[in-house]
Scaffold this motif. Structure first.
Motif, short mmCIF file in Angstrom:
data_model
loop_
_atom_site.label_atom_id
_atom_site.label_comp_id
_atom_site.label_asym_id
_atom_site.label_seq_id
_atom_site.Cartn_x
_atom_site.Cartn_y
_atom_site.Cartn_z
N SER A 198 20.79 47.31 30.51
CA SER A 198 19.84 47.95 31.46
C SER A 198 18.70 48.61 30.47
O SER A 198 18.80 48.43 29.35
CB SER A 198 20.35 49.16 32.20
OG SER A 198 20.41 50.16 31.40
N ALA A 199 17.55 49.22 31.36
CA ALA A 199 16.52 49.71 30.71
C ALA A 199 16.78 51.10 30.08
O ALA A 199 15.82 51.60 29.69
CB ALA A 199 15.15 49.54 31.55
N ASN A 200 17.96 51.41 30.44
CA ASN A 200 18.25 52.84 30.18
C ASN A 200 18.09 53.39 28.53
O ASN A 200 18.43 52.59 27.58
CB ASN A 200 19.92 53.08 30.35
CG ASN A 200 20.37 54.55 29.98
OD1 ASN A 200 19.86 55.42 29.20
ND2 ASN A 200 21.09 55.10 31.23
N GLU A 201 17.22 54.37 28.33
CA GLU A 201 16.88 54.53 26.75
C GLU A 201 17.93 54.87 25.92
O GLU A 201 17.81 54.76 24.74
CB GLU A 201 15.91 55.89 26.82
CG GLU A 201 14.61 55.31 27.49
CD GLU A 201 13.41 56.40 27.38
OE1 GLU A 201 14.07 57.55 26.74
OE2 GLU A 201 12.19 56.30 27.83
N LYS A 202 19.05 55.53 26.61
CA LYS A 202 20.21 55.63 25.67
C LYS A 202 20.60 54.41 24.70
O LYS A 202 21.26 54.56 23.62
CB LYS A 202 21.48 55.75 26.55
CG LYS A 202 21.81 57.17 27.10
CD LYS A 202 23.06 57.34 27.55
CE LYS A 202 23.38 58.70 28.27
NZ LYS A 202 24.53 58.60 29.21
N LEU A 203 20.39 53.04 25.15
CA LEU A 203 20.62 51.99 24.30
C LEU A 203 19.77 51.72 23.40
O LEU A 203 20.19 50.90 22.50
CB LEU A 203 20.91 50.63 25.43
CG LEU A 203 21.73 50.76 26.65
CD1 LEU A 203 21.55 49.46 27.53
CD2 LEU A 203 23.03 50.79 26.14
N ASN A 204 18.43 52.43 23.15
CA ASN A 204 17.50 51.99 22.18
C ASN A 204 17.99 52.05 20.82
O ASN A 204 17.71 51.23 20.13
CB ASN A 204 16.42 52.86 22.42
CG ASN A 204 15.34 52.46 23.77
OD1 ASN A 204 15.88 51.43 24.27
ND2 ASN A 204 14.48 52.96 23.94
N PRO A 205 18.63 53.09 20.22
CA PRO A 205 19.18 53.24 18.96
C PRO A 205 20.31 52.21 18.84
O PRO A 205 20.04 51.62 17.73
CB PRO A 205 19.97 54.68 19.03
CG PRO A 205 19.60 55.39 20.25
CD PRO A 205 19.20 54.42 21.28
N LEU A 206 20.95 51.86 19.62
CA LEU A 206 21.92 50.77 19.53
C LEU A 206 21.26 49.25 19.03
O LEU A 206 21.56 48.55 18.37
CB LEU A 206 22.94 50.55 20.57
CG LEU A 206 24.07 51.26 20.62
CD1 LEU A 206 24.79 51.07 21.85
CD2 LEU A 206 25.11 51.19 19.77
#
Lengths: 681, 681
Positions: free
Chosen positions: A573-581
């Motif tokens: 998803s576009a959820n920013e939580k995923l960005n570091p991963l």
């Protein structure tokens, strides 16, 4: 259709080929009239074609292959497309987009490793612009031609043989009242056409009054059209040049430098990767017949009396699908043969040629050619190029039929001799004799002082000329000196031919005994020549798949090593939580030089995977919220099986790198890591 | 000479440049007569050149650099050499041998990683053969010319400016009785010559009666000579084409496909590696000015109103040697400036241009350009190419002076607009507006039914023409319809121009209000363009060394990453006992893909090392009998320092691989492993 039925269907066609094949053999044996042989050979070709057409018809097909769908994909995702399309396009010229470019450059890198590095070949890169004189010597100015006829009024051009074929076929189809006689004549022409001289083609056009198919105007006599692109070097306009039709000549021209680089030793191989250009009259068939193309060519120079290869034993047990000239004449099919056996039985002429055929096979399989759609077909004596002594084409089966992708030719010493003759350079090597031998040699002894005084400025050219004569020529000169007391020498000075008279006082010719430690030899050349565009097109056809149960979903199953992009990276998803991963995964992949593409567009995971499957990305990584339960983990997906496993990001690099470089199989990965099930919707 | 002396020596020259530089500025400010400006600019150029010549004279030299020695090495060890030498050779064409080929392909691989992979650029490979229409649109047919004069009798060609310069210099040198007046005239011409029109050159030649320097025959008027190689596609002879003079046009032509590949988003960069061709009138200076060369070009497409670059901050603190147009006019030198400061102070126009200058710097240093002999020089407004808006050349100092190796140009939207205009294709991108806006647009409404009946077969072309009009043109049409009740439309039908009359009943033009979510923009283009041959030649000059204390021993200190061969492998004797060790080392090196060369020729180790040092092999391995005491060990030698360490064969791979890829320094290696001393004799 079961195999036995296929064979009974083909049996009469095979028998027909064998019948005429035997006749050709007999005619040659009897040294029959050349026209009779030609006629029989043309008939042989026609029957061979009929057999092959029927074989292809009966062959089991990839059931759902649809060339239009593949072409649409290649265009839409910019693998390649017609050049200058916004200017109306040019037939036979293609531009490679990011996907095609990466695929091609991966193939070339593999080629370079497989051949040049693995075999310590000498790589060169020569000029594409080539002076006319070079291509005259190589035979291209004279022989690299097609015959064409022109519309007398508009000047439009047609290939003479195509025009005759199309004109006849049109009449045969339309004119139902044609006399039996004319019909037979036409059918005879169609059979013989391939071997027609320009005279015969011109006569045919005149006899039946064939016209331009477009304007119905009269046509000119056939004129030779050279297939090389002409240009000129410098401003004067009188230094003619061509774009090279092959890269090989550049290597021959550099033979002396390369031999020296190899410290004077034979054998050695030189290689070149570069563009070739052919001004086809009417290019068709996509990447198969183009006007500008990348070639990878090897010229392996070797002692003509010793064509063994030190590494032949490494490949001797490899089975290749060989289609010998003999089997072709007998109406038989290609057969799996160990290359070692083939060389032993002299089906393939020598170890070096056989070695390169085997290496060619290994390369083609590695980049994704289907081994079941690959054969090595030997040229029959009538189809060999002017320079070739023996030739085995690697042919791949595509929707265009069997197409030649690689030529493996023994060019003998044709090219080096041709260039040596024109340039007076010694393009030969020295071979150490097992023990020194005594020989009698003929030598010229010039009285240079006297000559210098007599001929002044011209003396140098005259001296050079005499120094350049070989033994046989010197013996002739000796004869003249003896008979006439003088020798008339003709030389060119500043473009003009002049004759000078030399007396026996000025030139003595002796026979002297010498000890020879080396023997001079003109090397033979074995040439594997790859058309990378054709190999690439074949690989794309062989890799094209339809997803079972979903006819709309196509994908490319390319070997990971050639795939333009190795990994897709899809956040769920576009959820920013995923960005570091995502950043963590990118770093891991970059560390291992794994090319990747992030697709963070909207749309379901399934749809996005369909897009990445379509361009042959073999592995996919999904970054999802499962990582909240098991930190620093992602899923890794294998496109052909659509299976997924779950693993730590820190393991991605080594695992994917191993998969890409064939050091690990997917099935092993599924045993090492837990399978992860997710629907692709 | 100490720095202060150098500066006092240069001071008057600097002042002279500044004086005329200020004058040029003032003249431009005053909008003075164009000829006066041109005269002043030419004087400025001449004074700048005098300053630079003196600077170079005074600069500290690599004391023993000898170009002839380097050239001899490059020829002898076949880095590269003249093409077609056995046919007399062709000026400006070179063949790369195994060493040059490997060096070049290493550089290209680094370039590809540094730019294309690192920045996810879209790589393309386009046709070199280019139709005339494309190069007309780009301006090359008209502007890519040199002026030449011909010997009226022999047809021999001379560059007009060179001929005038040489003729004048000869007279000035020979004729000591020349009147002061003529002498002044001649000196004035030499200063102005660079800016002469063809008319002025022709007049000069006539006025002073300059002749062919070879035959003393009269000369023709100057004629334009296009520097592109001409050819033709297909058999008719009327499809004119050229070999591309740059790879850039291929990218522009593919802009639409590339934008689509990038899902319609700006900015993105496309790149191409390939051949370019320029038919120089008289090429000189080795690899610096050639007729066929490899270019690596990037076209970075971006929003003209936003030229920031997201990664600019990563390079902002990098110090480059900048030589701005302003400093050039002030007679100053180049100065070290942080690229971040330069962009902030608007010396460099924008972040994207600055980013590429910094990345260019990093690439050049990585492949072996000496940072002390590298500067970025801004083009002055009078020397900018026809398409450029701002341009900074990376120039390298060689024995030929400062030579341009990389151009970093802001081509604005020149090229896309040029091709769009000729082809009627929309070569633009859409930019999402922050919020939708209401706009009034002018639209044509055609009564197609009526038009179809009235114009029949011609209706389609007329309709297309009207659909292609932009808003401004439509408003003009509306005016005509209003004023005259009709609109005369001129279109081309089958090559002929025809005029049709359209009435207000058939064509209505409205102004309508629309909601716009996107804005159409023609992207600007920032182009870094690398001439790989020039970079390579520079690196070879900068790497050329003489061994201290042994003037006869030259070597190349190439960065290991670009070195053609990474390792030499020298058995200390021909003793067969060493063979298994050699094989073991080879396997170890192959495992790490380290190219290597075994030299088992006779001759001392020292002599053999001299041979490998000469071609820039950075590391050497000696296989000796010490291994009888310490099994499976060899020595590893570092060519620049000639130091050796002893280590186990199993450690060779990782150690040499780390050294090659800059992951370990030699000095570290000497601490990890025992130094080994051996004399090189």
């Amino acid at each position: 259709m079961a195999t036995v039925d296929v064979e009974s269907d083909l049996a009469p066609l095979r028998a027909a080929v064998k019948e005429i094949g035997d006749k050709v053999r007999q005619l040659k044996l009897d040294k029959a009239d050349e026209n009779d042989i030609k006629r029989a050979v043309n008939e042989l070709k026609a029957r061979k074609k009929a057999l092959e057409d029927r074989e292809l018809e009966l062959a089991p097909k990839a059931p759902s292959f649809d060339r239009l769908k593949l072409e649409d994909l290649l265009k839409r995702r910019f693998f390649y497309d017609q050049s200058f399309a916004i200017y109306g396009g040019v037939a036979g010229l293609y531009d490679y987009g990011p996907m095609g470019c990466a695929l091609k450059s991966n193939m070339i890198q593999i080629w370079r490793k497989h051949f040049i590095l693995e075999e310590s070949m000498l790589e060169v890169e020569c000029s594409a612009l080539t002076p006319e004189s070079v291509l005259k010597a190589s035979g291209h100015v004279e022989r690299f031609v097609d015959w064409m006829v022109k519309d007398e009024k508009t000047g439009e051009c047609f290939r003479a043989d195509h025009l005759i074929k199309n004109s006849i076929e049109e009449i045969l189809n339309k004119d139902k009242k044609l006399s039996k006689e004319t019909k037979d004549e036409f059918e005879d022409i169609l059979v013989k056409l391939d071997g027609f001289s320009s005279q015969e083609m011109g006569d045919t056009i005149k006899k039946y009054g064939f016209k331009s198919p477009i304007t119905k105007n009269n046509l000119t006599e056939p004129v030779a059209f050279n297939l090389m692109f002409p240009s000129q070097i410098g401003p004067t306009g009188d230094f003619k040049a061509f774009l090279r039709p092959e890269t090989a000549q550049g290597i021959f021209i550099n033979f002396k430098r390369l031999l020296e680089f190899n410290q004077g030793r034979l054998p050695f191989a030189a290689a070149q990767i570069g563009s070739g250009f052919r001004n086809e009259i009417s290019p068709r068939q996509g990447l198969i017949r183009v006007r500008e193309f990348t070639m990878c060519e090897i010229e392996h120079f070797l002692d003509p009396t010793d064509k063994d290869h030190p590494r032949f034993k490494e490949v001797a047990d490899l089975e290749l699908n060989l289609f010998s000239a003999c089997d072709q004449m007998d109406g038989k099919g290609a057969r799996l043969t160990k290359i070692g056996e083939a060389v032993k039985n002299r089906i393939v002429d020598n170890e070096t040629l056989g070695y390169y055929m085997a290496r060619t096979y290994l390369f083609l399989i590695a980049v994704g050619v289907d081994p079941n759609r690959l054969r090595f077909r030997q040229h029959m004596s009538n189809e060999m190029a002017h320079y070739a002594q023996d030739c085995w084409d690697a042919e791949c089966l595509t929707s265009y039929g069997w197409i030649e992708c690689v030529g493996n030719a023994d060019r003998s010493c044709y090219d080096l001799q041709a260039h040596a003759k024109v340039t007076n350079e010694r393009l030969s090597a020295e071979k150490k004799l097992p023990k020194p031998i005594q020989v009698v040699v003929t030598k010229a002894q010039l009285n240079k002082q006297v000559l210098g005084k007599k001929f002044r400025g011209d003396a140098k050219v005259i001296t050079q000329h005499i120094d350049g004569l070989d033994e046989k020529e010197l013996q002739e000169v000796a004869g003249k000196l003896k008979a006439n007391g003088k020798y008339e020498v003709e030389v060119e000075i500043k473009g003009e031919k002049k004759t000078f008279s030399i007396t026996a006082d000025e030139l003595a010719i002796h026979e002297v005994e010498e000890t020879k430690h080396v023997q001079e030899i003109v090397p033979s050349v074995v040439e594997p020549s790859f058309g990378i565009g054709r190999v690439m097109y074949t690989v794309l056809e062989h890799a094209f798949r339809v997803r079972e149960g979903d006819e709309q979903r196509n994908y490319l199953e390319l070997p990971p090593i050639v795939a333009p992009i190795k990994c897709s990276l899809l956040p769920i998803s576009a959820n920013e939580k995923l960005n570091p991963l995502i950043e963590e995964v990118r770093r891991e992949l970059s560390k291992y030089e794994l090319s990747h593409k992030v697709d963070d567009s909207a749309g379901s995971i399934g749809r996005r995977y369909a897009r990445t499957d379509e361009i042959g990305i073999p592995f996919g990584i999904t970054v999802d919220f499962e990582s909240e339960k098991t930190p620093h983990t992602v899923t890794l997906r294998h496109a052909p099986t659509m299976q997924q496993v779950r693993l730590e990001i820190a393991k991605l690099g080594p695992v994917v790198s191993d998969l890409v470089h064939n050091r690990r199989e997917w099935v092993q990965v599924t045993k090492e890591f837990p399978l992860f099930s997710a629907t692709e919707n």
